[in-house]
Scaffold this motif. Structure first.
Motif, short mmCIF file in Angstrom:
data_model
loop_
_atom_site.label_atom_id
_atom_site.label_comp_id
_atom_site.label_asym_id
_atom_site.label_seq_id
_atom_site.Cartn_x
_atom_site.Cartn_y
_atom_site.Cartn_z
N ASN A 65 25.30 -99.24 33.70
CA ASN A 65 25.00 -98.38 32.55
C ASN A 65 25.76 -98.77 31.29
O ASN A 65 25.65 -98.10 30.26
CB ASN A 65 25.33 -96.92 32.89
N ASN A 122 26.56 -88.09 26.34
CA ASN A 122 26.62 -87.88 27.80
C ASN A 122 27.45 -86.64 28.11
O ASN A 122 28.40 -86.70 28.88
CB ASN A 122 27.22 -89.10 28.50
N GLN A 124 26.80 -83.89 29.84
CA GLN A 124 26.79 -83.46 31.24
C GLN A 124 27.69 -84.34 32.10
O GLN A 124 28.42 -83.85 32.96
CB GLN A 124 25.35 -83.49 31.77
N ASN A 125 27.65 -85.63 31.84
CA ASN A 125 28.49 -86.57 32.59
C ASN A 125 29.97 -86.30 32.35
O ASN A 125 30.80 -86.42 33.26
CB ASN A 125 28.14 -88.00 32.20
N ILE A 128 31.01 -83.38 34.39
CA ILE A 128 31.09 -83.75 35.81
C ILE A 128 32.45 -84.35 36.13
O ILE A 128 33.04 -84.10 37.18
CB ILE A 128 29.95 -84.71 36.18
N HIS A 129 32.98 -85.17 35.20
CA HIS A 129 34.28 -85.82 35.41
C HIS A 129 35.43 -84.81 35.44
O HIS A 129 36.53 -85.14 35.91
CB HIS A 129 34.54 -86.86 34.33
N GLU A 223 33.70 -94.51 32.12
CA GLU A 223 33.58 -93.11 32.53
C GLU A 223 32.66 -92.30 31.62
O GLU A 223 32.19 -91.24 32.02
CB GLU A 223 34.96 -92.46 32.56
N ASN A 225 29.83 -93.47 30.29
CA ASN A 225 28.44 -93.96 30.37
C ASN A 225 27.66 -93.25 31.46
O ASN A 225 28.23 -92.81 32.44
CB ASN A 225 28.42 -95.47 30.63
#
Length: 225
Positions: A65, A122, A124-125, A128-129, A223, A225
């Protein structure tokens, strides 16, 4: 005029009333002769080999990505820090990477770029982290707090790691060399051998620190991406 080797740690030291210390950052340009651009020679082959190896490794760290061409940012960062670290091993040459002014500027700029891009494109990503997979519900608020603090201190840890390693080695070399004046001849010979070994170690540290900063910056970038 500079009176001792400790003056290389002082950014405000003047030479002939001209503040030229920070100009040492641009001495790395001398490593790129005109022939580098004109024909494939040994110098070109060496740096091209290093750049290709770094490009392959950074692509692997960024994953599928990763944005195309982003590896060039980290390769350039590696060479820039490497030149400054290596040149700082010469006497009376100011080591810009041994100051938070330089190292924190680099790390903070990269970190802010990653954070702004990640939270805008990003989102949402990034959320998540904040919570590792499998975290119990009762621990989620604490994990978010811990991950947030860990994320915020990243540029500081990058900058301090580089600065501390550069200052520690240079100070050790300087302190040992200053004790040689009052030593007998047989101990001076031993001191010279120790200094040579430390200089070899510092040369390795200069390369390793440039590599570590580049790899960590690449991991932080992957992290978002």
């Amino acid at each position: 005029m500079m009176n001792n080797l400790f003056s290389i740690f002082d950014p405000s030291t003047n030479l002939f009333n001209l503040s030229l210390n920070w100009m040492s950052t641009f001495i790395g340009i001398l490593f790129i002769p005109l022939s580098f651009w004109l024909m494939p020679n040994r110098h070109f082959i060496l740096w091209n080999f290093i750049a290709n190896k770094l490009n392959i490794e950074f692509k692997t760290l960024l994953g599928p990505n990763g944005l195309g061409g982003s590896t060039f940012i980290f390769i350039s960062l590696f060479f820039f820090i490497l030149f400054n670290n290596f040149l700082g091993l010469f006497p009376y040459i100011f080591t810009s990477t041994s100051h938070l002014n330089m190292s924190l500027t680099i790390s903070l700029t990269l970190w802010l770029s990653f954070m702004i891009y990640g939270w805008i494109f990003n989102t949402q990503n990034m959320f998540i982290h904040m919570i590792p997979q499998g975290t119990p519900a009762i621990l989620m608020p604490f994990m978010v707090l811990i991950e947030t603090i860990s994320n915020i201190i990243r540029p500081g840890t990058l900058a301090v790691r580089l600065t501390a390693n550069m200052i520690a080695g240079h100070l050790l070399l300087t302190l040992l060399s200053s004790t040689g004046i009052n030593m007998p001849n047989y101990l001076v010979i031993l001191l010279v051998i120790v200094q040579i070994l430390l200089l070899i170690l510092e040369s390795a540290v200069a390369i390793i620190q440039a590599y570590v900063i580049s790899v960590l910056s690449t991991l932080y970038s992957s992290e978002v991406n």
